[in-house]
Motif scaffolding. Structure first.
Motif, PDB file in Angstrom:
ATOM      1  N   UNK A 230       0.644  -1.300   0.035  1.00  0.00           N
ATOM      2  CA  UNK A 230       0.121   0.014   0.142  1.00  0.00           C
ATOM      3  C   UNK A 230       0.905   1.316   0.032  1.00  0.00           C
ATOM      4  N   UNK A 231       1.976   1.328   0.368  1.00  0.00           N
ATOM      5  CA  UNK A 231       3.016   2.419   0.605  1.00  0.00           C
ATOM      6  C   UNK A 231       3.790   2.622  -0.715  1.00  0.00           C
ATOM      7  N   UNK A 232       3.477   1.686  -1.568  1.00  0.00           N
ATOM      8  CA  UNK A 232       4.690   1.652  -2.600  1.00  0.00           C
ATOM      9  C   UNK A 232       4.678   2.948  -3.764  1.00  0.00           C
ATOM     10  N   UNK A 233       5.738   3.800  -3.932  1.00  0.00           N
ATOM     11  CA  UNK A 233       5.410   4.923  -4.835  1.00  0.00           C
ATOM     12  C   UNK A 233       6.415   4.728  -6.092  1.00  0.00           C
ATOM     13  N   UNK A 234       5.566   4.558  -7.331  1.00  0.00           N
ATOM     14  CA  UNK A 234       6.550   4.442  -8.271  1.00  0.00           C
ATOM     15  C   UNK A 234       7.561   5.571  -8.653  1.00  0.00           C
ATOM     16  N   UNK A 235       7.588   6.803  -8.026  1.00  0.00           N
ATOM     17  CA  UNK A 235       8.675   7.776  -8.257  1.00  0.00           C
ATOM     18  C   UNK A 235       9.673   7.868  -7.065  1.00  0.00           C
ATOM     19  N   UNK A 236       9.800   6.832  -6.257  1.00  0.00           N
ATOM     20  CA  UNK A 236      10.690   7.080  -5.220  1.00  0.00           C
ATOM     21  C   UNK A 236      12.226   6.102  -5.174  1.00  0.00           C
ATOM     22  N   UNK A 237      12.344   5.562  -6.674  1.00  0.00           N
ATOM     23  CA  UNK A 237      13.280   4.659  -6.570  1.00  0.00           C
ATOM     24  C   UNK A 237      13.613   3.766  -5.746  1.00  0.00           C
ATOM     25  N   UNK A 238      12.632   3.315  -5.178  1.00  0.00           N
ATOM     26  CA  UNK A 238      12.796   1.883  -4.214  1.00  0.00           C
ATOM     27  C   UNK A 238      11.629   0.806  -4.658  1.00  0.00           C
ATOM     28  N   UNK A 239      11.869  -0.403  -4.034  1.00  0.00           N
ATOM     29  CA  UNK A 239      10.702  -1.238  -4.183  1.00  0.00           C
ATOM     30  C   UNK A 239      10.165  -1.492  -2.614  1.00  0.00           C
ATOM     31  N   UNK A 240       8.842  -1.775  -2.689  1.00  0.00           N
ATOM     32  CA  UNK A 240       8.324  -2.331  -1.397  1.00  0.00           C
ATOM     33  C   UNK A 240       8.173  -3.700  -1.462  1.00  0.00           C
ATOM     34  N   UNK A 241       8.604  -4.246  -0.354  1.00  0.00           N
ATOM     35  CA  UNK A 241       8.513  -5.627  -0.081  1.00  0.00           C
ATOM     36  C   UNK A 241       7.526  -6.244   1.032  1.00  0.00           C
ATOM     37  N   UNK A 242       6.541  -6.872   0.898  1.00  0.00           N
ATOM     38  CA  UNK A 242       5.381  -7.292   1.885  1.00  0.00           C
ATOM     39  C   UNK A 242       5.509  -8.971   1.850  1.00  0.00           C
ATOM     40  N   UNK A 243       5.904  -9.257   3.102  1.00  0.00           N
ATOM     41  CA  UNK A 243       5.782 -10.540   3.443  1.00  0.00           C
ATOM     42  C   UNK A 243       4.920 -11.011   4.472  1.00  0.00           C
ATOM     43  N   UNK A 244       3.851 -12.142   4.039  1.00  0.00           N
ATOM     44  CA  UNK A 244       3.043 -12.502   5.021  1.00  0.00           C
ATOM     45  C   UNK A 244       3.441 -13.896   5.673  1.00  0.00           C
ATOM     46  N   UNK A 245       3.607 -13.944   6.762  1.00  0.00           N
ATOM     47  CA  UNK A 245       4.347 -15.103   7.616  1.00  0.00           C
ATOM     48  C   UNK A 245       3.697 -16.258   7.443  1.00  0.00           C
ATOM     49  N   UNK A 246       3.739 -17.217   8.569  1.00  0.00           N
ATOM     50  CA  UNK A 246       3.139 -18.414   8.650  1.00  0.00           C
ATOM     51  C   UNK A 246       1.750 -18.366   9.027  1.00  0.00           C
ATOM     52  N   UNK A 247       0.941 -17.817   8.207  1.00  0.00           N
ATOM     53  CA  UNK A 247      -0.573 -17.841   8.171  1.00  0.00           C
ATOM     54  C   UNK A 247      -1.100 -19.421   7.967  1.00  0.00           C
ATOM     55  N   UNK A 248      -2.064 -19.538   8.601  1.00  0.00           N
ATOM     56  CA  UNK A 248      -2.761 -21.021   8.727  1.00  0.00           C
ATOM     57  C   UNK A 248      -3.868 -20.541   7.594  1.00  0.00           C
TER      58      UNK A 248
END
Length: 312
Positions: A230-248
């Protein structure tokens, strides 16, 4: 950080260079059949010749865009969804060729997240006005490199977890057709849901995580409005990585609806990171970029600032 500079670019196309148009007639299940004639009509006011690209497969579409760019197109426009955008991006990434997405697909996440109107006719007016004014705005792209050296670009989100596994199963199924095939793939993969061990290297810093969901976003959304990063910005020169852990299974299904609002990142099993370069490895995962089947893990993803010139 890898930047695209003027030194990397060929000379700007001449004023009489054509505008290439790639249209997917099946996008959005055919709801927007009237969009292409309207686009072609409005392009007549931009004082440039128009070249309609012919293709019957995604591979042909991509090749047609590459040929158009090589032949000196001033711009490439797409009429379709994220899959159509993805094919065109392979040709225009890292060039001075303008790009305009007319959102007419089932999922139009890249167009929405880069500021184009959701209404395709309104988006046409924005694109044509930019063409007439000679105006474009730079945005970042993500460049993905596979273990064999294959390079692919994407504009929105790379899925490398449960959603990628579901897409892979759905693509192997021959029955049923339509959205129900995807629903059945979800049920099948939920039945065998398990966290996988991922190796992440974020700007050179390694870590191992057990996760069910992994996404690397240049923009916020995938899947038709799911704000996975949700916070990714295609003008900031960065990638946003979202990791959802050990969900059942139960927890995953409770969290899924929150992705549309982006509030899933507040769940205690979700972690968010930001990096210029992301190295990602796991066993048995084929990634999906912009909703399109892409490279198997391991991959290296790099944010490339100003890699695309948007007509807006």
């Amino acid at each position: 950080m890898l930047a695209v500079t003027a030194h990397d670019h060929p000379p700007a196309p001449p004023p009489d260079a054509p505008v290439a148009v790639l249209a997917n007639p099946t996008a959005g299940r055919g709801r927007h059949r009237d969009v292409l004639p309207r686009l072609l009509d409005r392009l007549g006011t931009a004082d440039r010749p128009v070249r309609l690209l012919g293709a019957t497969t995604p591979e042909q579409a991509e090749a047609a865009c590459r040929t158009a760019v090589a032949d000196g197109a001033a711009a490439v426009l797409t009429v379709g969804g994220d899959g159509t955008v993805h094919r065109a991006v392979q040709a225009v990434a890292g060039t001075v060729v303008g790009f305009g997405p007319v959102p007419a697909g089932t999922g139009n996440d890249f167009a929405a997240d880069t500021g184009f109107p959701a209404d395709p006719l309104a988006a046409i007016e924005v694109i044509v006005a930019a063409l007439r004014a000679g105006r474009s705005r730079p945005v970042d792209l993500a460049r993905m490199t596979g273990a064999d050296g294959t390079v692919r670009w994407y504009g929105a989100v790379l899925a490398a977890g449960f959603d990628a596994v579901v897409n892979e199963r759905a693509n192997r199924m021959r029955w049923p057709r339509g959205p129900r095939r995807y629903d059945l793939a979800i049920v099948a993969e939920l039945a065998r849901l398990r966290p996988r061990r991922y190796t992440l290297r974020l700007d050179g810093e390694p870590q191992e995580v057990d996760a069910v969901l992994v996404a690397v976003g240049n923009t916020a959304s995938y899947g038709g409005g799911m704000r996975i990063c949700p916070d990714a910005d295609p003008t900031d020169g960065l990638l946003d990585v979202v990791v959802g852990g050990r969900f059942d299974r139960r927890t995953l299904m409770r969290v899924k609806p929150h992705i549309y609002r982006g509030s899933h990142v507040r769940h205690p099993l979700v972690r968010s990171y930001r990096a210029r370069t992301v190295e990602l490895a796991a066993e048995g995962i084929t990634t999906y970029a912009d909703g399109e089947r892409s490279l198997p893990l391991p991959v290296t993803v790099t944010a490339v600032p100003a890699a695309l010139r948007l007509l807006r």
